[in-house]
Design an enzyme around this catalytic site. Structure first.
Site, PDB file in Angstrom:
ATOM      1  N   GLY A   1     -42.025  23.871   9.293  1.00  0.00           N
ATOM      2  CA  GLY A   1     -43.932  24.180   9.014  1.00  0.00           C
ATOM      3  C   GLY A   1     -44.255  25.001   9.517  1.00  0.00           C
TER       4      GLY A   1
ATOM      5  N   GLU B   1     -42.076  17.336  -6.893  1.00  0.00           N
ATOM      6  CA  GLU B   1     -43.233  17.176  -6.124  1.00  0.00           C
ATOM      7  C   GLU B   1     -44.153  16.617  -6.280  1.00  0.00           C
ATOM      8  OE1 GLU B   1     -42.643  20.485  -2.472  1.00  0.00           O
ATOM      9  OE2 GLU B   1     -45.240  21.056  -3.546  1.00  0.00           O
TER      10      GLU B   1
ATOM     11  N   HIS C   1     -41.817  14.524   3.060  1.00  0.00           N
ATOM     12  CA  HIS C   1     -41.378  15.584   3.719  1.00  0.00           C
ATOM     13  C   HIS C   1     -42.065  15.546   4.701  1.00  0.00           C
ATOM     14  CE1 HIS C   1     -42.256  18.906   0.465  1.00  0.00           C
ATOM     15  NE2 HIS C   1     -41.542  17.878  -0.675  1.00  0.00           N
TER      16      HIS C   1
ATOM     17  N   ALA D   1     -35.984  23.667  11.810  1.00  0.00           N
ATOM     18  CA  ALA D   1     -35.917  22.789  11.008  1.00  0.00           C
ATOM     19  C   ALA D   1     -34.690  22.307  11.698  1.00  0.00           C
ATOM     20  CB  ALA D   1     -36.278  22.972   9.666  1.00  0.00           C
TER      21      ALA D   1
ATOM     22  N   THR E   1     -45.486  15.698  -0.546  1.00  0.00           N
ATOM     23  CA  THR E   1     -45.679  17.002   0.335  1.00  0.00           C
ATOM     24  C   THR E   1     -46.378  16.090   1.771  1.00  0.00           C
ATOM     25  OG1 THR E   1     -47.958  17.442   0.105  1.00  0.00           O
ATOM     26  CG2 THR E   1     -45.420  18.292  -1.251  1.00  0.00           C
TER      27      THR E   1
END
Length: 298
Positions: A102, A11, A71, A117, A42
């Protein structure tokens, strides 16, 4: 039939300034040498750093051999805006999206938002269907989050599994766990998920356990208690080098235990720093596929 190898991914997050950007690209080049399957990028709450994230995705696609996983968070954005972003990502060459709820903005969720999501996964699939020719009859790979310990907003771990089932039913391909600190956490998640009917691959997300400051911050955000024995060993280290050895060894133990429990690979949270991630990878000695050209792999 070619042998199967554990997946490897990292990540990254978009740089905040020029100095951070230079450091990030040093990390990108070092991680690129390990030939990961993908790197995730991200995305700030409600798209707060959207353009910086998209610029990083563009550079990864055009200047490296890495495959980025973008993301995307849904809360705080309208369905129309989200569809436009998804269209932009696919049109720009992104072939992997991590669909996340989020954190809700201060004003709460607005009417018309995609609230969860699973709804974002469905929207990605809807936009994807408009790009059939561009994708050459392929598809976008959609990932989602999983929780090895209870999500802070969830009443029970069973509810977390129901949410994961809904994401899979909506069209998710795989899941990546948020951080966890005990090997039993991942094993328990896998048992609960499979018992409930979840079939998608669940990749353990592992952070190098070398910084007590970062451990304290993340444990607070995730609502997960750090293993006290590990904490005491890190705090009792007589030097940064000793603390690093202790943290790397603990991270490797966590990753190996997950692989032994059936994990399809390892996702390393790098915090844009390559040194600790590479130390973990070297000690883990993760088997990787041989480097070969397209013709040799067919």
């Amino acid at each position: 039939m070619s042998p199967s190898y554990p997946a490897l991914s990292y990540e990254l997050y978009p740089p905040r300034n020029a100095a951070a950007e230079e450091s990030l690209w040093t990390t990108v080049r070092r991680l690129e040498d390990t030939r990961p399957d993908f790197v995730s990028v991200t995305y700030g709450a409600a798209g707060s750093n959207r353009e910086t994230a998209i610029d990083l995705l563009r550079r990864l696609l055009t200047e490296t051999t890495l495959k980025p996983l973008a993301h995307l968070t849904c809360v705080g954005s309208s369905r129309t805006d989200l569809a436009a972003i998804i269209d932009r990502l696919i049109g720009g060459g992104v072939r992997g999206i991590l669909a996340l709820r989020g954190d809700a903005p201060d004003g709460g969720v607005q009417e018309g938002d995609v609230e969860h999501a699973d709804g974002l996964v469905r929207l990605i699939r809807e936009v994807e269907a408009q790009h059939t020719a561009q994708l050459a009859a392929g598809r976008v790979s959609v990932g989602v989050a999983a929780y090895a310990t209870r999500h802070p907003d969830s009443p029970t771990v069973e509810q977390d599994i129901e949410v994961l089932l809904a994401k899979e039913a909506a069209g998710a391909d795989f899941a990546i766990t948020q951080v966890f600190f005990r090997s039993s956490d991942y094993a328990s998640l896998l048992r609960r998920a499979r018992r409930a009917g979840v079939t998608l691959p669940i990749i353990p997300g592992v952070m190098p356990l070398t910084s007590t400051r970062r451990l304290k911050k993340l444990s607070g955000l995730a609502g997960v208690d750090v293993d006290q024995v590990l904490w005491d060993r890190l705090e009792g280290a007589r030097s940064d080098e000793e603390r690093r050895r202790v943290g790397v060894a603990a991270t490797v133990d966590l990753a190996r235990a997950a692989l032994d429990d059936g994990a399809p690979g390892i996702h390393l949270y790098t915090f844009n720093e390559h040194a600790a991630a590479l130390d973990v990878l070297d000690a883990l000695d993760l088997e990787r596929p041989p480097q070969a050209g397209l013709a040799a792999s067919l």
